[in-house]
Design an enzyme around this catalytic site. Structure first.
Site, mmCIF file in Angstrom:
data_model
loop_
_atom_site.group_PDB
_atom_site.id
_atom_site.type_symbol
_atom_site.label_atom_id
_atom_site.label_comp_id
_atom_site.label_asym_id
_atom_site.label_seq_id
_atom_site.Cartn_x
_atom_site.Cartn_y
_atom_site.Cartn_z
ATOM 1 C CE LYS A 98 -4.554 0.608 0.375
ATOM 2 N NZ LYS A 98 -5.557 -0.385 -0.032
HETATM 3 N N1 GLU Z 1 -7.376 -0.302 -3.269
HETATM 4 C C1 GLU Z 1 -8.068 -1.536 -3.514
HETATM 5 C C2 GLU Z 1 -8.049 -2.409 -2.273
HETATM 6 O O1 GLU Z 1 -7.882 -1.945 -1.173
HETATM 7 C C3 GLU Z 1 -7.573 -2.248 -4.776
HETATM 8 C C4 GLU Z 1 -6.150 -2.646 -4.768
HETATM 9 C C5 GLU Z 1 -5.642 -3.190 -6.093
HETATM 10 O O2 GLU Z 1 -6.402 -3.382 -7.011
HETATM 11 O O3 GLU Z 1 -4.422 -3.421 -6.156
HETATM 12 O O4 GLU Z 1 -8.287 -3.588 -2.338
#
Ligand code: GLU
Length: 400
Positions: free
Chosen positions: A97
């Site tokens: 993240k």
């Molecule tokens: N931000 C989204 C999540 O928390 C998608 C992450 C992604 O597709 O890599 O799952």
């Protein structure tokens, strides 16, 4: 230690100490300072955090969050959730993240893109090597992903791109679609009542909340309350969600659509069958958990229910479909996008959504089977399924 309660999981399955050590901490954390000079007198700056919780099963996968209050700890928590989410969905990804501590709201597209370029410059090697594959999260969207593609020209180094630059038809809808699918499965199997008798309240009407509302409506649920940062509306008869979405497209808020106005807390306390928190983290906490009247909570946001609230809700028999399952549609569609970006393959929105329904149903079934076997809540069950995947990957890589 991490945020997933590994000691709790060890009560149900054999959880080697070495696995606890690896999964209990992030693999890599980076703190960066971003800066952009706007004119001779003005500049903007922000801290940015990039956390790879795990590269065990593949590239660290997870979105870029832009919000003024993100911290390293918060980013690490979100990265950890991604490790458990991707493993639950059996995707060949790890968990990562990024957090950029700035409010994107007042930034023009041009300034936001220029600012993001500083982040790309500092992350470039990992992006180009495929170590980290970002996607949208709160405060970022497809056009920001297009900037990343534009800087690297590697289609598979980012997902959630606009369809016109290698994005996947259906990726935009995918998280909401998965939320609606898990809501349907939970309603059918736990409440065992026809969907058209069931009411849903949704907190948040951004990308995830709005598509969750649309698909719930199409499936037959009555969507009776929705809100956003400007306010909320309630209609016990259920909203015409396609009309509501047109209203939001025109006015940028649910406010003003026919219905009684309702506060954020009132929405959470409504006597609905399904409550879908689709906005921020920690919105259901120790102080309001006892007021929740919904029978099922579906965590469309990441971490909307605190650990204390979780214990209270479990005691009261409220079942919570955890974030790592409920909102996994987004990263699952990201996998398909990544795969097609690498191979040059193409697909249709309908194929993507059908495939997603199958993936979500499979993960739901595996979670319910674990719940049945271990007589535990759905969060623990989903984590147990994921833990088994992760422990086996740790053995496969000879890490334990
Ligand atoms: N931000 C989204 C999540 O928390 C998608 C992450 C992604 O597709 O890599 O799952």
């Amino acid at each position: 230690m991490g945020f997933v309660d590994l000691e709790n999981l060890a009560k149900y399955i054999e959880f080697p100490d070495a696995a606890m050590e690896v999964l209990g901490q992030p693999q890599r954390q980076t703190i960066m300072s971003l800066r952009l000079k706007l004119s001779e007198t003005e500049s903007i700056s922000a801290k940015a955090y990039v956390v790879y919780h795990s590269l065990l099963r593949g590239p660290a996968k997870g979105g870029i969050r832009m919000a003024p209050d993100v911290t390293l700890e918060h980013t690490a928590h979100l990265a950890e959730l991604m490790t458990w989410k991707t493993a639950l969905m059996k995707l060949p990804f790890g968990g990562g993240k990024s957090g950029i501590a700035i409010d994107p709201q007042p930034l023009t597209h041009f300034i936001k893109a220029s600012f993001l370029r500083d982040w790309i410059m500092q992350t470039r090697l990992d992006l180009e090597k495929g170590i980290y594959v970002p996607a949208p999260d709160m405060g970022t969207g497809p056009s920001d992903m297009a900037v990343i593609f534009g800087e690297t020209h590697i289609p598979e180094c980012v997902t959630g791109k606009p369809i016109g630059v290698g994005g996947l038809p259906g990726r935009l809808e995918a998280t909401g679609r998965g939320v609606a699918t898990t809501s349907r499965l939970a309603a059918e199997q736990i409440l065992q009542r026809p969907l058209n008798e069931l009411t849903v309240a949704i907190q948040g009407f951004g990308n995830v909340g709005s598509f969750a509302a649309l698909f719930c409506h199409e499936m037959g649920f009555k969507v009776v309350a929705v809100n956003d940062i400007r306010g909320g509306i309630h209609n016990p008869e259920g909203f015409d969600v396609p009309r509501l979405m047109r209203h939001v497209a025109e006015t940028r808020s649910v406010v003003g659509f026919p219905g009684d106005s309702i506060s954020g807390e009132e929405l959470l306390h409504l006597p609905v069958d399904v409550l879908i928190p689709a906005a921020m983290g920690d919105v259901i906490h120790q102080k309001n958990a006892n007021q929740i009247q919904a029978k099922i909570i579906v965590e469309a946001a990441n971490g909307p229910v605190t650990q204390e609230a979780d214990a209270i809700l479990n005691d009261r028999g409220v079942q919570t479909v955890p974030d790592i399952l409920a909102n996994a549609g987004g990263v699952s569609a990201s996998y398909v996008e990544w795969h097609h970006s690498k191979s040059g393959g193409m697909t249709t929105k309908q194929q993507v959504l059908d495939n997603l329904d199958a993936l979500m149903t499979d993960a739901w079934n595996r979670t319910r089977a674990a719940q049945e076997r271990c007589k535990c809540d759905l969060r623990t069950a989903a984590q147990l399924v994921s833990a088994e995947e992760l422990i086996s990957s740790l053995r496969d890589r000879n890490w334990i």
